[in-house]
Scaffold this motif. Structure first.
Motif, mmCIF file in Angstrom:
data_model
loop_
_atom_site.group_PDB
_atom_site.id
_atom_site.type_symbol
_atom_site.label_atom_id
_atom_site.label_comp_id
_atom_site.label_asym_id
_atom_site.label_seq_id
_atom_site.Cartn_x
_atom_site.Cartn_y
_atom_site.Cartn_z
ATOM 1 N N ARG A 121 38.341 -4.292 -27.356
ATOM 2 C CA ARG A 121 38.272 -3.251 -28.385
ATOM 3 C C ARG A 121 39.379 -3.480 -29.400
ATOM 4 O O ARG A 121 40.543 -3.635 -29.043
ATOM 5 N N GLY A 122 39.003 -3.549 -30.646
ATOM 6 C CA GLY A 122 39.971 -3.752 -31.714
ATOM 7 C C GLY A 122 40.326 -5.203 -31.957
ATOM 8 O O GLY A 122 40.969 -5.527 -32.945
ATOM 9 N N VAL A 123 39.926 -6.107 -31.064
ATOM 10 C CA VAL A 123 40.227 -7.530 -31.224
ATOM 11 C C VAL A 123 39.059 -8.271 -31.869
ATOM 12 O O VAL A 123 39.254 -9.125 -32.715
ATOM 13 N N ILE A 124 37.873 -7.907 -31.459
ATOM 14 C CA ILE A 124 36.666 -8.564 -31.951
ATOM 15 C C ILE A 124 35.876 -7.566 -32.790
ATOM 16 O O ILE A 124 35.754 -6.398 -32.436
ATOM 17 N N GLU A 125 35.324 -8.049 -33.897
ATOM 18 C CA GLU A 125 34.518 -7.187 -34.761
ATOM 19 C C GLU A 125 33.280 -6.705 -34.016
ATOM 20 O O GLU A 125 32.725 -7.417 -33.183
ATOM 21 N N GLU A 126 32.852 -5.496 -34.333
ATOM 22 C CA GLU A 126 31.680 -4.914 -33.681
ATOM 23 C C GLU A 126 30.444 -5.787 -33.855
ATOM 24 O O GLU A 126 29.622 -5.893 -32.947
ATOM 25 N N SER A 127 30.312 -6.418 -34.999
ATOM 26 C CA SER A 127 29.135 -7.257 -35.253
ATOM 27 C C SER A 127 29.072 -8.457 -34.298
ATOM 28 O O SER A 127 27.998 -8.959 -33.990
ATOM 29 N N MET A 128 30.216 -8.905 -33.812
ATOM 30 C CA MET A 128 30.266 -10.040 -32.890
ATOM 31 C C MET A 128 30.048 -9.631 -31.441
ATOM 32 O O MET A 128 29.636 -10.442 -30.618
ATOM 33 N N LEU A 129 30.318 -8.384 -31.110
ATOM 34 C CA LEU A 129 30.204 -7.930 -29.729
ATOM 35 C C LEU A 129 28.789 -8.083 -29.188
ATOM 36 O O LEU A 129 28.593 -8.482 -28.037
ATOM 37 N N LYS A 130 27.816 -7.784 -30.015
ATOM 38 C CA LYS A 130 26.429 -7.919 -29.582
ATOM 39 C C LYS A 130 26.138 -9.359 -29.156
ATOM 40 O O LYS A 130 25.578 -9.597 -28.090
ATOM 41 N N ASN A 131 26.531 -10.314 -29.959
ATOM 42 C CA ASN A 131 26.305 -11.727 -29.640
ATOM 43 C C ASN A 131 27.071 -12.154 -28.388
ATOM 44 O O ASN A 131 26.558 -12.918 -27.572
ATOM 45 N N ILE A 132 28.271 -11.653 -28.241
ATOM 46 C CA ILE A 132 29.082 -11.985 -27.068
ATOM 47 C C ILE A 132 28.429 -11.423 -25.806
ATOM 48 O O ILE A 132 28.342 -12.102 -24.780
ATOM 49 N N LEU A 133 27.947 -10.190 -25.869
ATOM 50 C CA LEU A 133 27.305 -9.581 -24.702
ATOM 51 C C LEU A 133 25.985 -10.276 -24.354
ATOM 52 O O LEU A 133 25.664 -10.446 -23.175
ATOM 53 N N ILE A 134 25.246 -10.707 -25.357
ATOM 54 C CA ILE A 134 24.016 -11.460 -25.089
ATOM 55 C C ILE A 134 24.359 -12.776 -24.397
ATOM 56 O O ILE A 134 23.714 -13.162 -23.415
ATOM 57 N N ALA A 135 25.379 -13.447 -24.883
ATOM 58 C CA ALA A 135 25.811 -14.706 -24.252
ATOM 59 C C ALA A 135 26.265 -14.460 -22.812
ATOM 60 O O ALA A 135 25.944 -15.236 -21.911
ATOM 61 N N CYS A 136 26.994 -13.379 -22.593
ATOM 62 C CA CYS A 136 27.447 -13.039 -21.236
ATOM 63 C C CYS A 136 26.275 -12.734 -20.314
ATOM 64 O O CYS A 136 26.294 -13.085 -19.134
ATOM 65 N N TYR A 137 25.238 -12.097 -20.834
ATOM 66 C CA TYR A 137 24.041 -11.791 -20.052
ATOM 67 C C TYR A 137 23.404 -13.079 -19.526
ATOM 68 O O TYR A 137 23.117 -13.214 -18.341
ATOM 69 N N PHE A 138 23.217 -14.035 -20.428
ATOM 70 C CA PHE A 138 22.628 -15.303 -20.011
ATOM 71 C C PHE A 138 23.572 -16.085 -19.101
ATOM 72 O O PHE A 138 23.131 -16.706 -18.142
#
Length: 118
Positions: free
Chosen positions: A29-46
């Motif tokens: 929180r506060g380190v990564i932009e919100e727009s990037m979090l979605k992509n990071i979470l999708i990558a983590c899911y896979f």
């Protein structure tokens, strides 16, 4: 494999991923932009599905239901490309609909893997 095991696996793995996502969101929180979090979470899911099924043959859901992924023909540990196919196909929208046509999902058919009791 009976549909109830697949549903249980899905529910447990979704809960695990949800908890993991909350932890990631709190840490970054506060380190990564919100727009990037979605992509990071999708990558983590896979990454979750790929690493657990490739290295252990099981996700946390499969551990609890005492099931595992194996090659369809030999019942041996799946090869790298088979787990990769399984994982990528999970990203298709509405892939779960294939369970209404057959007991196996599209990711099982195309990767030539099955779910068995361990």
């Amino acid at each position: 494999m009976h549909f109830k095991y697949r549903v249980a696996n899905f529910i447990v793995d979704t809960i695990v991923f949800f908890v993991f996502s909350i932890i990631i969101l709190l840490i970054f929180r506060g380190v990564i932009e919100e727009s990037m979090l979605k992509n990071i979470l999708i990558a983590c899911y896979f990454l979750y599905y790929f690493t657990t099924e490739f290295f252990v043959g099981k996700t946390i859901g499969k551990i609890l239901t005492k099931t595992k992924v194996v090659q369809k023909d030999s019942l041996e540990k799946p090869k790298f490309y088979q787990i990769l196919i399984r994982t990528l196909l999970r990203g298709l929208p509405f892939y779960f609909i294939t369970y209404f046509i057959s007991e196996k999902g599209l990711h099982d058919h195309l990767s030539q893997t099955i779910l068995i009791k361990s």
